[in-house]
Write an enzyme that holds these catalytic residues in place. Structure first.
Site, PDB file in Angstrom:
ATOM      1  N   ASP A  19       0.821  -1.210   0.000  1.00 30.86           N
ATOM      2  CA  ASP A  19       0.000   0.000   0.000  1.00 30.86           C
ATOM      3  C   ASP A  19       0.858   1.265   0.000  1.00 30.86           C
ATOM      4  O   ASP A  19       0.959   1.983   0.998  1.00 30.86           O
ATOM      5  CB  ASP A  19      -0.957  -0.017   1.197  1.00 30.86           C
ATOM      6  CG  ASP A  19      -1.975  -1.139   1.089  1.00 30.86           C
ATOM      7  OD1 ASP A  19      -2.370  -1.463  -0.040  1.00 30.86           O
ATOM      8  OD2 ASP A  19      -2.372  -1.691   2.134  1.00 30.86           O
ATOM      9  N   LYS A  41       0.160  -8.015  -2.965  1.00 29.70           N
ATOM     10  CA  LYS A  41      -1.118  -7.433  -3.369  1.00 29.70           C
ATOM     11  C   LYS A  41      -0.905  -6.006  -3.856  1.00 29.70           C
ATOM     12  O   LYS A  41      -0.350  -5.168  -3.156  1.00 29.70           O
ATOM     13  CB  LYS A  41      -2.107  -7.431  -2.192  1.00 29.70           C
ATOM     14  CG  LYS A  41      -3.478  -6.862  -2.555  1.00 29.70           C
ATOM     15  CD  LYS A  41      -4.462  -7.008  -1.408  1.00 29.70           C
ATOM     16  CE  LYS A  41      -4.342  -5.924  -0.367  1.00 29.70           C
ATOM     17  NZ  LYS A  41      -4.881  -4.604  -0.831  1.00 29.70           N
ATOM     18  N   ASP A  68      -5.777  -6.394  -6.668  1.00 28.79           N
ATOM     19  CA  ASP A  68      -6.921  -6.135  -5.801  1.00 28.79           C
ATOM     20  C   ASP A  68      -7.593  -4.827  -6.198  1.00 28.79           C
ATOM     21  O   ASP A  68      -7.419  -3.797  -5.542  1.00 28.79           O
ATOM     22  CB  ASP A  68      -6.418  -6.086  -4.349  1.00 28.79           C
ATOM     23  CG  ASP A  68      -7.510  -5.748  -3.349  1.00 28.79           C
ATOM     24  OD1 ASP A  68      -8.674  -6.110  -3.602  1.00 28.79           O
ATOM     25  OD2 ASP A  68      -7.191  -5.130  -2.315  1.00 28.79           O
ATOM     26  N   LYS A  70     -11.056  -4.791  -7.108  1.00 25.45           N
ATOM     27  CA  LYS A  70     -12.461  -4.896  -6.674  1.00 25.45           C
ATOM     28  C   LYS A  70     -13.449  -4.332  -7.696  1.00 25.45           C
ATOM     29  O   LYS A  70     -14.234  -3.418  -7.396  1.00 25.45           O
ATOM     30  CB  LYS A  70     -12.658  -4.184  -5.326  1.00 25.45           C
ATOM     31  CG  LYS A  70     -11.814  -4.733  -4.192  1.00 25.45           C
ATOM     32  CD  LYS A  70     -12.141  -4.020  -2.883  1.00 25.45           C
ATOM     33  CE  LYS A  70     -11.298  -4.497  -1.719  1.00 25.45           C
ATOM     34  NZ  LYS A  70      -9.903  -4.036  -1.792  1.00 25.45           N
ATOM     35  N   HIS A  72     -16.547  -3.478  -9.791  1.00 25.24           N
ATOM     36  CA  HIS A  72     -17.982  -3.465  -9.455  1.00 25.24           C
ATOM     37  C   HIS A  72     -18.655  -2.505 -10.426  1.00 25.24           C
ATOM     38  O   HIS A  72     -18.654  -1.292 -10.237  1.00 25.24           O
ATOM     39  CB  HIS A  72     -18.152  -2.995  -8.005  1.00 25.24           C
ATOM     40  CG  HIS A  72     -19.548  -3.118  -7.480  1.00 25.24           C
ATOM     41  ND1 HIS A  72     -19.860  -2.877  -6.164  1.00 25.24           N
ATOM     42  CD2 HIS A  72     -20.713  -3.465  -8.077  1.00 25.24           C
ATOM     43  CE1 HIS A  72     -21.167  -3.063  -5.969  1.00 25.24           C
ATOM     44  NE2 HIS A  72     -21.693  -3.409  -7.120  1.00 25.24           N
ATOM     45  N   ASP A  73     -19.220  -3.064 -11.503  1.00 27.16           N
ATOM     46  CA  ASP A  73     -19.780  -2.238 -12.572  1.00 27.16           C
ATOM     47  C   ASP A  73     -20.759  -3.107 -13.354  1.00 27.16           C
ATOM     48  O   ASP A  73     -21.031  -4.254 -12.973  1.00 27.16           O
ATOM     49  CB  ASP A  73     -18.649  -1.708 -13.468  1.00 27.16           C
ATOM     50  CG  ASP A  73     -18.951  -0.335 -14.059  1.00 27.16           C
ATOM     51  OD1 ASP A  73     -20.085  -0.141 -14.563  1.00 27.16           O
ATOM     52  OD2 ASP A  73     -18.072   0.546 -14.025  1.00 27.16           O
ATOM     53  N   ILE A  74     -21.256  -2.612 -14.461  1.00 25.45           N
ATOM     54  CA  ILE A  74     -22.152  -3.432 -15.272  1.00 25.45           C
ATOM     55  C   ILE A  74     -21.358  -4.615 -15.859  1.00 25.45           C
ATOM     56  O   ILE A  74     -20.134  -4.538 -16.007  1.00 25.45           O
ATOM     57  CB  ILE A  74     -22.818  -2.599 -16.394  1.00 25.45           C
ATOM     58  CG1 ILE A  74     -21.772  -2.017 -17.354  1.00 25.45           C
ATOM     59  CG2 ILE A  74     -23.688  -1.499 -15.801  1.00 25.45           C
ATOM     60  CD1 ILE A  74     -22.373  -1.344 -18.572  1.00 25.45           C
ATOM     61  N   THR A 132     -14.118  -5.795   5.149  1.00 28.92           N
ATOM     62  CA  THR A 132     -13.812  -6.046   6.568  1.00 28.92           C
ATOM     63  C   THR A 132     -13.877  -4.775   7.414  1.00 28.92           C
ATOM     64  O   THR A 132     -13.817  -4.838   8.637  1.00 28.92           O
ATOM     65  CB  THR A 132     -12.421  -6.696   6.735  1.00 28.92           C
ATOM     66  OG1 THR A 132     -11.454  -5.923   6.030  1.00 28.92           O
ATOM     67  CG2 THR A 132     -12.423  -8.123   6.234  1.00 28.92           C
ATOM     68  N   ARG A 193      -3.831  -9.452  11.762  1.00 25.78           N
ATOM     69  CA  ARG A 193      -2.942  -8.680  12.627  1.00 25.78           C
ATOM     70  C   ARG A 193      -2.275  -9.616  13.631  1.00 25.78           C
ATOM     71  O   ARG A 193      -2.978 -10.255  14.432  1.00 25.78           O
ATOM     72  CB  ARG A 193      -3.741  -7.639  13.434  1.00 25.78           C
ATOM     73  CG  ARG A 193      -4.477  -6.604  12.572  1.00 25.78           C
ATOM     74  CD  ARG A 193      -3.537  -5.529  12.124  1.00 25.78           C
ATOM     75  NE  ARG A 193      -4.219  -4.495  11.381  1.00 25.78           N
ATOM     76  CZ  ARG A 193      -4.341  -4.464  10.059  1.00 25.78           C
ATOM     77  NH1 ARG A 193      -3.826  -5.418   9.332  1.00 25.78           N
ATOM     78  NH2 ARG A 193      -4.966  -3.465   9.462  1.00 25.78           N
ATOM     79  N   ARG A 227      -0.141  -3.283   6.992  1.00 23.70           N
ATOM     80  CA  ARG A 227       0.561  -2.406   7.923  1.00 23.70           C
ATOM     81  C   ARG A 227       1.464  -3.104   8.944  1.00 23.70           C
ATOM     82  O   ARG A 227       2.538  -2.583   9.244  1.00 23.70           O
ATOM     83  CB  ARG A 227      -0.447  -1.483   8.628  1.00 23.70           C
ATOM     84  CG  ARG A 227      -0.856  -0.312   7.739  1.00 23.70           C
ATOM     85  CD  ARG A 227      -2.081   0.400   8.258  1.00 23.70           C
ATOM     86  NE  ARG A 227      -3.288  -0.370   8.007  1.00 23.70           N
ATOM     87  CZ  ARG A 227      -4.525   0.097   8.230  1.00 23.70           C
ATOM     88  NH1 ARG A 227      -4.700   1.308   8.707  1.00 23.70           N
ATOM     89  NH2 ARG A 227      -5.574  -0.649   7.964  1.00 23.70           N
TER      90      ARG A 227
END
Length: 250
Positions: A19, A41, A68, A70, A72-74, A132, A193, A227
């Site tokens: 990240d 990732k 990653d 994600k 989310h569309d038509i 999450t 974690r 993290r």
């Protein structure tokens, strides 16, 4: 392309979330840990900053890539995005949102195999169930009623029915998903974690989290850790400790 299965070493279960917002920072960090984990990732932050170059350069270090993003569309738009993702060298996992519905999931399932030569291994397709970061109150605010575990299992069952390879879900739902969807259905668990994690509570946005041991024993195949490794004083040692914990839990 590398086959997305377990090898004998518990490192194959560890996915480290890279990240960062720049490719140079990401590469510098990834080089420290590339040989002691299964996958890296690449999420929206790094992919938005660096694009496909991030996948190309980081996968060249050796680990597989969990892309990653994600989707989310038509259905048609998601199919195109999944097809492009699957064509990138090194990508082993791609995900979409299960809440996109049956037609969208079916389009993604068709697309994940479409660009891969017959007989060659393909990336595995995952469906994100419920983030999450969301608890029951947050779900209710967007019109999703019922306990998170019930909703997650229903979404996992829908994904399996249409041919999705697995789901992204918290450890709190992993055991129920395993029971409902069987041994061959992949479960990727974020929000992991270690007990001695130094992640500051004020920066913590995971509502449903667990230790590596809890995640493995609940049935998770892959653990996503960000993290606790990235922010560690010695990231390599932090990653190695998690790999050892995974090994002890199996």
């Amino acid at each position: 392309m590398t086959t997305t299965t377990f090898d004998a070493h518990p490192r194959s279960s560890l996915i480290v979330a890279l990240d960062f917002d720049s490719l140079s920072t990401s590469l510098k960090f990834a080089k420290q840990i590339a040989d002691i984990l299964g996958m890296i990732k690449i999420g929206n932050q790094l992919f938005t900053a660096a694009g496909p170059a991030a996948v190309k350069e980081i996968s060249a270090l050796g680990p597989g890539i969990f892309l990653d993003l994600k989707f989310h569309d038509i259905p048609n738009t998601v199919a195109g995005a999944v097809l492009s993702s699957a064509a990138m060298t090194g990508v082993q996992l791609v995900n979409v949102h299960a809440l996109g519905g049956k037609a969208m999931l079916e389009a993604a399932v068709q697309a994940i195999s479409a660009g891969v030569p017959m007989g060659a291994d393909r990336p595995r397709l995952l469906a994100v169930t419920v983030l999450t970061s969301m608890d029951q109150k947050a779900m209710k605010e967007v019109g999703i009623t019922g306990a998170p575990k019930l909703r997650v299992v229903k979404l996992a069952q829908l994904a399996k029915r249409v041919g999705v390879d697995g789901v992204v879900a918290s450890v709190q739902e992993a055991r129920a998903i395993r029971k409902a969807c069987g041994r061959d259905f992949l479960i990727v668990t974020p929000g992991v974690r270690p007990k001695d994690s130094t992640v500051e509570p004020k920066s913590e946005d995971q509502s449903r989290k667990a230790t590596p041991t809890e995640a493995i024993r609940a049935g998770a195949d892959f653990l996503v850790v960000g993290r606790p490794i990235i922010a560690a004083g010695d990231p390599r040692a932090a990653a190695q400790a998690i790999v050892e914990e995974i090994g002890a839990a199996k």
